[in-house]
Design an enzyme around this catalytic site. Sequence first.
Site, short mmCIF file in Angstrom:
data_model
loop_
_atom_site.label_atom_id
_atom_site.label_comp_id
_atom_site.label_asym_id
_atom_site.label_seq_id
_atom_site.Cartn_x
_atom_site.Cartn_y
_atom_site.Cartn_z
CD GLU B 161 0.87 0.30 2.97
OE1 GLU B 161 0.84 1.56 2.96
OE2 GLU B 161 1.86 -0.36 3.35
CD GLU B 304 7.48 1.66 -1.21
OE1 GLU B 304 8.16 0.81 -1.82
OE2 GLU B 304 7.83 2.86 -1.11
#
Lengths: 336, 336
Positions: B161, B304
């Site tokens: 994310e 991420e």
Amino acid sequence: LDPAASAAAAEHLDRLTKPPGSLGKLESLAVKLAGITGKVQPSFRHRGVVVMAADHGVCEEGISAFPAEVTPQMVLNFLSGGAAVNVLARQAGAEVMCVDVGVNAEINHPGLISRKVRYGTDNMISGPAMSREEAEAAIMAGVEVVEDAIRRGISLFVTGEMGIGNTTASAALMSTFTGIATLETVGRGTGINDERMRHKVLVVERALELNRPDLSDPVDVLAKVGGLEIAGLTGVILGAAAHRCPVVLDGFISGAAALAAQRLAPESVNYMIASHVSQEQGHVYLLKALGLEPMLHLDMRLGEGTGGVLALHLVDAACRIMSEMATFESAGVSTG
Amino acid sequence: LDPAASAAAAEHLDRLTKPPGSLGKLESLAVKLAGITGKVQPSFRHRGVVVMAADHGVCEEGISAFPAEVTPQMVLNFLSGGAAVNVLARQAGAEVMCVDVGVNAEINHPGLISRKVRYGTDNMISGPAMSREEAEAAIMAGVEVVEDAIRRGISLFVTGEMGIGNTTASAALMSTFTGIATLETVGRGTGINDERMRHKVLVVERALELNRPDLSDPVDVLAKVGGLEIAGLTGVILGAAAHRCPVVLDGFISGAAALAAQRLAPESVNYMIASHVSQEQGHVYLLKALGLEPMLHLDMRLGEGTGGVLALHLVDAACRIMSEMATFESAGVSTG
């Protein structure tokens, strides 16, 4: 170590598109690798795991869940590529170098590196495990295996071992070098029960009382209560450090070899990378004594170099971060 | 889950040339993967990391070390391949799928998967972050991205994310779902100081008091104090589990999405694999709440999907152990 390269690596890391320090141990590993190699963007295409194999006279005391004949059987398994370390080394693109430094059997195989010093150690509860000269020969075997590998282009090493009984010798070494009680350094090895573990503590206690290894003389300690494969790994670590190659430590037995290397050459610790913390209870304290932090917490207790080769993916990750990531400037990303 | 495949995997593991259980979490992972896939020797050649990106209205309260404009900037960085997750996904042979589920900017790029539900959430200290319908749309976006990927042959997923402010929303979700106090669920995110962290705790407290999310209704919780990318990841996890694909969880934000998935479909936990434990202080308790054990301890706090893709090497290791290792019988090694 090259402090300028380390500093340049740290500066480069802070220009990359991530909050400073947010890659944690991968960042400290990248800085360490720069210091070792003198390169901000190193890579280690050729790497090898040195699996030192030897037998232990103390097996007579019934301190292991497996019989001593498993040592040569597993050496043949390494040589035919079927052991866990072979599988994980193939995955990580590492060469397995299997070294007979003291197996108590004749092994003939074209893939074997034969550096046999003697056929296993003596039982350390009746006297020293080996002579000082034999411990020195085992250390030199490790140094020479590393130097041969470096000549073939290998630039990063992983320590591995096989030797039924070698957690017993490693506990004796660790208690001697760190002063930590045998109740905490003796563990379950390949999987012994409570009763056998109490017996294993007594065996180590007796070996230490009888042999009185001289803490100020690491070779004396390795000779009296160590093992041929452990001394061999001490040589691997010292050889790698002397040639400015990083050396990834596997588990408890590799750690015992590293303690001896540290006492012989304190700066060798700067070349060591801790891979995993094993289930062997003393390992976590052993790594603390070396001042190293493990990256993998997998509850493994197999040895062979298995945890070490798994950590090669993390070494590669640290190298790729240094060479492939965008900077705040190049990517047009705002800093905090 | 396929209990027969899990049992067959456990039996196979005990025939391999190693002490039983000595590969630790790699063995439990192999058993889990067999149960998920129904195969004793699975492999995951095509795997993808889904990076869900969205913005957070609560950023107005000054809870992050980075400005909100970094979200779209980093999305462009993902799309050009320069972020940490791109580097580590390349190393692990994983495809990066970058999904705009709610970035507060117009992004045009051929590589972007555009599933924008709205332009960022509202500030949750003044009202709900989004409507129930929007949260449902974000969940469905995640499910559909997974289903599209499965049609292209991907069989294993990693959650990732990007969203400045999303540790604040994740702390609110975690406190709601677990009952753990905000003092323990609120962390430093990308790196805030003590003063800002005290402020962040107050912001989360106020959002919870105002919105009173209904614990028995996970979609209500996601809508009121969640985020679009977090709801999207809940959909990714549910979609992967529904199609019997393993899903590797990254860090704290992925974990908050996993808590919501667990409340919506308790059996989805059986398809989750914990990769690493991050430096965000709540993460270790979050994983305990899910009953999952992390494998990597790297002190990372980047998100991420970086920790998740690093764990793919361990998933591969577990698969290779099952398919490549010799048995005691085939190698002629004595058992204990």
